[in-house]
Write an enzyme that holds these catalytic residues in place. Structure first.
Site, PDB file in Angstrom:
ATOM      1  N   PRO A   6     -31.249  31.678  34.541  1.00  0.00           N
ATOM      2  CA  PRO A   6     -31.600  32.065  33.546  1.00  0.00           C
ATOM      3  C   PRO A   6     -31.259  33.628  33.626  1.00  0.00           C
ATOM      4  O   PRO A   6     -31.246  34.368  34.617  1.00  0.00           O
ATOM      5  CB  PRO A   6     -33.150  32.145  33.232  1.00  0.00           C
ATOM      6  CG  PRO A   6     -33.426  31.702  34.938  1.00  0.00           C
ATOM      7  CD  PRO A   6     -32.473  31.030  35.586  1.00  0.00           C
ATOM      8  N   ARG A  38     -27.847  43.086  30.123  1.00  0.00           N
ATOM      9  CA  ARG A  38     -29.362  43.253  30.815  1.00  0.00           C
ATOM     10  C   ARG A  38     -29.216  44.318  32.112  1.00  0.00           C
ATOM     11  O   ARG A  38     -28.492  43.988  32.930  1.00  0.00           O
ATOM     12  CB  ARG A  38     -29.648  41.856  31.297  1.00  0.00           C
ATOM     13  CG  ARG A  38     -30.853  42.054  31.875  1.00  0.00           C
ATOM     14  CD  ARG A  38     -31.216  40.585  32.364  1.00  0.00           C
ATOM     15  NE  ARG A  38     -32.469  40.480  33.403  1.00  0.00           N
ATOM     16  CZ  ARG A  38     -32.622  40.087  34.601  1.00  0.00           C
ATOM     17  NH1 ARG A  38     -31.879  39.132  34.804  1.00  0.00           N
ATOM     18  NH2 ARG A  38     -33.835  39.936  35.116  1.00  0.00           N
ATOM     19  N   TYR A  71     -27.873  45.377  37.573  1.00  0.00           N
ATOM     20  CA  TYR A  71     -27.162  44.091  37.581  1.00  0.00           C
ATOM     21  C   TYR A  71     -25.521  44.378  37.412  1.00  0.00           C
ATOM     22  O   TYR A  71     -24.792  43.440  37.854  1.00  0.00           O
ATOM     23  CB  TYR A  71     -27.610  43.125  36.622  1.00  0.00           C
ATOM     24  CG  TYR A  71     -29.053  42.557  36.863  1.00  0.00           C
ATOM     25  CD1 TYR A  71     -29.212  41.885  38.243  1.00  0.00           C
ATOM     26  CD2 TYR A  71     -30.104  43.021  35.963  1.00  0.00           C
ATOM     27  CE1 TYR A  71     -30.248  41.500  38.340  1.00  0.00           C
ATOM     28  CE2 TYR A  71     -31.249  42.722  36.326  1.00  0.00           C
ATOM     29  CZ  TYR A  71     -31.568  41.931  37.533  1.00  0.00           C
ATOM     30  OH  TYR A  71     -32.891  41.486  37.848  1.00  0.00           O
ATOM     31  N   ASN A 105     -27.020  31.234  41.907  1.00  0.00           N
ATOM     32  CA  ASN A 105     -27.770  32.331  41.818  1.00  0.00           C
ATOM     33  C   ASN A 105     -28.729  31.916  40.718  1.00  0.00           C
ATOM     34  O   ASN A 105     -28.563  31.732  39.436  1.00  0.00           O
ATOM     35  CB  ASN A 105     -26.938  33.591  40.964  1.00  0.00           C
ATOM     36  CG  ASN A 105     -27.611  34.757  40.803  1.00  0.00           C
ATOM     37  OD1 ASN A 105     -28.858  34.714  40.621  1.00  0.00           O
ATOM     38  ND2 ASN A 105     -27.218  35.824  40.397  1.00  0.00           N
ATOM     39  N   ALA A 121     -34.395  34.217  37.849  1.00  0.00           N
ATOM     40  CA  ALA A 121     -35.596  34.301  38.101  1.00  0.00           C
ATOM     41  C   ALA A 121     -36.226  33.097  38.956  1.00  0.00           C
ATOM     42  O   ALA A 121     -37.280  32.802  39.337  1.00  0.00           O
ATOM     43  CB  ALA A 121     -36.468  34.376  36.848  1.00  0.00           C
ATOM     44  N   GLU A 170     -27.136  31.144  48.351  1.00  0.00           N
ATOM     45  CA  GLU A 170     -27.611  31.855  47.183  1.00  0.00           C
ATOM     46  C   GLU A 170     -27.312  33.153  47.175  1.00  0.00           C
ATOM     47  O   GLU A 170     -26.951  33.808  48.331  1.00  0.00           O
ATOM     48  CB  GLU A 170     -29.180  31.861  47.821  1.00  0.00           C
ATOM     49  CG  GLU A 170     -29.913  32.319  46.545  1.00  0.00           C
ATOM     50  CD  GLU A 170     -31.651  32.440  46.982  1.00  0.00           C
ATOM     51  OE1 GLU A 170     -32.305  31.483  46.483  1.00  0.00           O
ATOM     52  OE2 GLU A 170     -32.143  33.452  47.522  1.00  0.00           O
ATOM     53  N   HIS A 225     -27.589  36.871  44.799  1.00  0.00           N
ATOM     54  CA  HIS A 225     -28.130  37.754  44.054  1.00  0.00           C
ATOM     55  C   HIS A 225     -27.217  38.976  43.784  1.00  0.00           C
ATOM     56  O   HIS A 225     -26.963  39.569  44.874  1.00  0.00           O
ATOM     57  CB  HIS A 225     -29.638  38.144  44.565  1.00  0.00           C
ATOM     58  CG  HIS A 225     -30.399  36.904  44.461  1.00  0.00           C
ATOM     59  ND1 HIS A 225     -31.047  36.398  43.464  1.00  0.00           N
ATOM     60  CD2 HIS A 225     -30.900  36.254  45.589  1.00  0.00           C
ATOM     61  CE1 HIS A 225     -31.645  35.117  43.828  1.00  0.00           C
ATOM     62  NE2 HIS A 225     -31.668  35.124  45.215  1.00  0.00           N
ATOM     63  N   ARG A 261     -36.807  45.251  45.891  1.00  0.00           N
ATOM     64  CA  ARG A 261     -37.400  45.090  44.528  1.00  0.00           C
ATOM     65  C   ARG A 261     -38.698  44.875  44.488  1.00  0.00           C
ATOM     66  O   ARG A 261     -39.336  44.867  45.614  1.00  0.00           O
ATOM     67  CB  ARG A 261     -36.426  44.162  43.581  1.00  0.00           C
ATOM     68  CG  ARG A 261     -34.834  44.595  43.422  1.00  0.00           C
ATOM     69  CD  ARG A 261     -34.107  44.168  42.488  1.00  0.00           C
ATOM     70  NE  ARG A 261     -34.844  44.400  41.131  1.00  0.00           N
ATOM     71  CZ  ARG A 261     -34.507  43.522  40.113  1.00  0.00           C
ATOM     72  NH1 ARG A 261     -33.693  42.417  40.176  1.00  0.00           N
ATOM     73  NH2 ARG A 261     -35.072  43.678  38.637  1.00  0.00           N
TER      74      ARG A 261
END
Length: 147
Positions: free
Chosen positions: A9, A17, A22, A74, A77, A99, A101, A108
């Site tokens: 998402p 965003r 990002y 990725n 959320a 994975e 990110h 974070r």
């Protein structure tokens, strides 16, 4: 080699965003960067994105039946919430998954520190922006070639 790249998402909103977190490169540019990198290495690649958890689970399962060699994911959320994605990755073992990110989730908010999918992945690459996808491809190639 045949790899599947899955994005969860809001990854389609990259570049719009929170660009300070990002990055400013938009999603189509990231897709092209990944496709070009794979093409240079003679890797067959399919890149998909969905804001829906069930789509991601379906595509993970499809990777088994379509005989993909590995997955770069990725989860967005869903990283922090999806036991369903974890279970799907475990179900298709031994297909390896890395994975990715864009941001360093360990630096974070505390709720971002846990990753359910990572529990079924051979590696997690976080904090390298969109270069993380390329690093994940390299990690899979190395793993699959036995190096």
């Amino acid at each position: 080699m045949k790899l599947l790249v899955l994005n969860g998402p809001n990854i389609n909103m990259i570049g719009i965003r929170e660009p300070d977190i990002y990055g400013k490169r938009d999603y189509p540019a990231i897709v092209k960067k990944i496709e070009d990198y794979a093409a240079e290495r003679n890797i067959e690649i399919r890149i998909l994105q969905s804001n829906h958890e069930g789509d991601l689970v379906d595509w993970i399962q499809e990777a088994y039946f379509e005989k993909y060699d590995g997955i770069v994911m990725n989860p967005g959320a869903y990283t922090h919430t999806s036991v369903a994605i974890l279970d799907a990755l475990k179900a298709i073992a031994p297909i390896p998954c890395v994975e990715v990110h864009l941001s360093d989730i360990s630096q974070r908010e505390s709720f971002r520190h846990i990753s359910y999918p990572a529990m079924a992945c051979i590696a997690q690459i976080a904090g390298y922006g969109d270069d993380g996808y390329l690093m994940a491809i390299d990690t899979l190639v190395k793993h699959l070639s036995g190096n």
